[in-house]
Design an enzyme around this catalytic site. Structure first.
Site, mmCIF file in Angstrom:
data_model
loop_
_atom_site.group_PDB
_atom_site.id
_atom_site.type_symbol
_atom_site.label_atom_id
_atom_site.label_comp_id
_atom_site.label_asym_id
_atom_site.label_seq_id
_atom_site.Cartn_x
_atom_site.Cartn_y
_atom_site.Cartn_z
ATOM 1 N N GLY A 87 -3.588 -12.394 11.159
ATOM 2 C CA GLY A 87 -3.712 -11.086 10.522
ATOM 3 C C GLY A 87 -5.045 -10.460 10.898
ATOM 4 N N GLY A 93 -9.892 -14.426 15.508
ATOM 5 C CA GLY A 93 -9.799 -15.858 15.199
ATOM 6 C C GLY A 93 -10.875 -16.440 14.313
ATOM 7 N N GLU A 109 -5.495 -7.996 18.244
ATOM 8 C CA GLU A 109 -4.588 -6.841 18.096
ATOM 9 C C GLU A 109 -5.316 -5.501 18.066
ATOM 10 O OE1 GLU A 109 -1.713 -7.382 18.707
ATOM 11 O OE2 GLU A 109 -1.127 -9.351 17.934
ATOM 12 N N HIS A 164 -2.785 -5.688 9.278
ATOM 13 C CA HIS A 164 -1.741 -6.488 9.927
ATOM 14 C C HIS A 164 -1.640 -7.819 9.194
ATOM 15 C CE1 HIS A 164 0.628 -8.799 12.552
ATOM 16 N NE2 HIS A 164 -0.368 -9.410 13.166
HETATM 17 ZN ZN LIG Z 1 -0.442 -11.269 14.055
#
Ligand SMILES: [Zn+2]
Length: 218
Positions: free
Chosen positions: A25, A42, A72, A91
């Site tokens: 996310g 990360g 992302e 996300h």
């Molecule tokens: Zn993801």
């Protein structure tokens, strides 16, 4: 609160409220100048600090922060470019939403009043593309269209958007609640009576114009 601190707190909330697991996310906010603040790639949400937040222009030039930004990033920037009214992108990787994301199914908007009021016009699943790819960013923007506040990413997670972070969390909570209701209806072999398009429109107008307290008393 500084935007960086807000994002650090939002990361903990994402994890604490079960909207993701581990380091999956990511979250971003766009400020008044059009700069995008995004969580680093990360990193553990529990140990993330304001200096770990990366700040960049809409064309991806980093202006502050030493960390590598979220994988992302292109998805977040793609949403901001396509929808100028959006100020926050969340996300998530939540369980019930991911049931339908894995099946590549849309979730009907008219299951409950909350989804009809808060999620825009559709809850589509974007076609599969690898995490972090430009293709995923394009598929997500397409699934959101002009009015949706949430979409699913096939076999991956969800993307929730709003004018600010508070709104994006509301969308994320309502989306996951709606997915859970839909899952449970189907689990008992039931069906739901969809709220009519006319009533969805009436509720959305009411929420936009009259819901809550007038601004001057808040
Ligand atoms: Zn993801």
């Amino acid at each position: 609160m500084d935007i960086r601190e807000t994002l650090v707190e939002a990361g903990k909330r994402l994890l604490g409220e079960g909207l993701t697991v581990e380091t999956w996310g990511n979250i971003s906010v766009k400020d008044d100048q059009g700069l995008v603040y995004i969580t680093p790639s990360g990193m553990d949400y529990e140990t993330c600090v304001p200096d770990d937040i990366v700040v960049m222009t809409m064309d991806k030039k980093i202006v502050s922060g030493k960390r590598r930004p979220s994988i992302e990033t292109d998805l977040h920037l793609g949403v901001y470019r396509a929808r100028p009214e959006i100020g926050a992108v969340l996300h998530t990787h939540p369980i019930y939403s991911n049931v339908f994301a894995a099946m590549g199914e849309s979730i009907p908007l008219g299951i409950c009043d909350e989804s009809a009021q808060a999620l825009g016009d559709t809850i589509k699943t974007a076609d599969y593309a690898l995490p972090g790819s430009l293709e995923l960013a394009e598929n997500c923007v397409k699934a959101l269209g002009n009015r949706a506040n949430a979409c699913l990413l096939q076999s991956h997670g969800a993307v929730c958007v709003a004018k600010d972070l508070k709104g994006a969390f509301k969308v994320a909570k309502v989306l996951e609640m709606t997915a859970e209701i839909y899952y449970r209806i189907r689990a008992i072999g039931g069906s739901f009576i969809p709220i009519s398009a006319e009533n969805i429109k009436a509720m959305q107008s009411y929420v936009a114009e009259s819901y809550g307290q007038p601004k001057d008393v808040l």
